[in-house]
Scaffold this active site. Structure first.
Site, PDB file in Angstrom:
ATOM      1  CG  HIS A 416      -2.278   0.395   0.814  1.00 19.27           C
ATOM      2  ND1 HIS A 416      -2.663   0.856  -0.113  1.00 19.27           N
ATOM      3  CD2 HIS A 416      -3.620  -0.310   1.198  1.00 19.27           C
ATOM      4  CE1 HIS A 416      -4.059   1.323  -0.300  1.00 19.27           C
ATOM      5  NE2 HIS A 416      -4.557   0.388   0.668  1.00 19.27           N
ATOM      6  CG  ASP A 420      -4.533   3.479  -5.371  1.00 24.01           C
ATOM      7  OD1 ASP A 420      -4.710   3.004  -6.362  1.00 24.01           O
ATOM      8  OD2 ASP A 420      -4.233   4.646  -5.440  1.00 24.01           O
TER       9      ASP A 420
END
Length: 446
Positions: A416, A420
């Site tokens: 992350h 995304d």
């Protein structure tokens, strides 16, 4: 004479340390340039350290089992003034073949020295070669002639496991006879049925131990320790996120079933579903290149080449060889490399060149029946894709009809910090589209 130090080399990308598994030399030994002097293990590969000089081993600074950072001094060698030019140093991106092959560039070894024994009886002559201290100790304890043992290590070197397997299988009759001629030991009177010579097996550090409570203690191998270390690093440093997408691969299954027998007969290896998945992934990575990235602390490096790491398991370890430039290969070419790399791993012939340069990992978890899983990212890559088992399910199709369809789950773990959900969702959707429309997307095998 000059004292020169040999240091722990960098044996691959992102490798920062190595463990001295065993020394292949001892103080006072004469070594030639490029001769292997120690076996080492990293979180990437098992390899050998070559000597950078020709000379006499002066001091073994590192001890067996010790883990040292890259650049740390492991031993010193006394060399002549003319031998001060060191061997080539491995770089992070391209490890020297001298380290990988432990002898491709070094001087050719001399023929084995044959030692005649005082006993005039006819028995095989024993060849003197380079063996690790652990191998020599185990062979000595069990009166094993290493000339009879088949090596499976690098360049057919005899490993401790080879000796243990030889002991477990029992000595050939010829060597049992030799042992009886070499030693005269008073034995208690035995019945005829008891006169069977069984080699004594000395427990090794790799054997399981049954405790008094009935628990089994299993020693952790160096390979397992390296895997554990890398997994802990990945899970601690990478903020993992996860998503899954269901894919209808009925068209792919039917297409592959039509051609698999002819393909095997023509090419000599299997056409697996995994080759189709790798091709679809490589095409999607070209369209969404950010997913083909690695984390480099203060920057994200988007890789130009698409090199897919694939997981191959052996009985006691998991290795991740790399198929290079997958986007430029046909499905036939990908299937061939899967077959070749799997064979190399299972035969214990994996080299550093086979595991370097991976930019994205695809794991075939469906091969053992898994239908849903969350992979741990292969640090420092940005994501890992788990291809699960293809399962036949009832599915609602056009006109609200229910029909049996072949369904597979694609499970993506993502970093992350780099990615995304939006871009990963688009990436998975593109892989899904390619796999569900094999004919339209012209995913030709050749």
């Amino acid at each position: 004479m000059t004292i020169q130090n040999i240091t722990m080399p960098q044996l691959g990308e992102s490798v920062t340390e190595g463990k001295i598994d065993s020394w292949l030399v001892k103080v006072g030994d004469k070594v030639n340039k490029y001769d292997p002097i120690a076996e080492v293990t990293t979180d990437k590969v098992n390899a050998e350290i070559p000597s950078s000089f020709t000379g006499i081993v002066k001091e073994l600074i590192a001890i067996e089992g010790e883990t040292l950072p890259v650049g740390a001094i492991v031993c010193s060698i006394e060399v002549e003034g003319a031998e001060l030019q060191p061997a080539p140093v491995a770089s992070d991106s391209n490890v020297s073949s001298a380290i990988l092959n432990a002898g491709v560039q070094r001087q050719q070894p001399q023929p084995p020295v044959v030692v005649e024994t005082p006993d005039k009886s006819e028995r095989p002559k024993r060849a003197v070669g380079r063996f690790s201290p652990a191998v020599l100790l185990l062979a000595s304890q069990n009166d094993i002639d290493l000339a009879h043992v088949q090596g499976t290590g690098l360049e057919n070197r005899i490993t401790r496991k080879d000796v243990e397997a030889y002991i477990a299988a029992g000595k050939p009759e010829r060597q049992v006879a030799e042992s009886s001629q070499l030693q005269v030991v008073e034995q208690p009177q035995l019945n005829e049925s008891e006169k069977v010579s069984v080699p004594k097996v000395t427990p090794s550090r790799t054997e399981s131990v049954l405790t008094a409570s009935g628990d089994i203690e299993i020693p952790v191998t160096s390979v397992r320790k390296a895997i554990a270390k890398n997994m802990v690093r990945s899970s601690l440093e990478i903020p993992h996120a996860w998503m899954m997408m269901e894919v209808d691969v009925t068209e792919l299954v039917e297409y592959r079933d039509r051609i698999k027998s002819e393909f095997k007969q023509k090419e000599g290896f299997n056409l697996t579903y995994f080759a189709f998945f790798l091709k679809a992934v490589s095409q999607a990575l070209k369209e969404y290149p950010l997913i083909n990235s690695v984390w480099a602390e203060d920057k994200i490096i988007q890789k130009k080449d698409i090199n897919l790491s694939i997981a191959v398991a052996t009985d006691d370890a998991l290795f991740v060889p790399v198929i290079k430039n997958v986007d430029e290969k046909s499905i036939k070419g990908i299937a061939k490399e899967i077959h070749e790399l799997s064979t190399i791993v299972r035969n214990g012939k994996l080299k550093m060149e086979h595991i370097q340069g991976g930019t994205f990992t695809v794991n075939n978890t469906g091969s053992f029946g898994s239908i849903q899983s969350m992979g741990i990212i292969n640090y420092p890559q940005a994501a890992i894709l788990q291809v699960e088992s293809i399962v036949k399910k009832p599915v609602i199709v056009q006109g609200n009809m229910i029909a049996p369809r072949h369904i597979v789950n694609l499970c993506l773990s993502l970093d992350h910090r780099i990615l995304d959900g939006l871009i990963c969702g688009k990436f998975l959707s593109r892989v899904k589209e390619l796999l569900e429309n094999v004919d339209k997307q012209k995913m030709s095998v050749y």
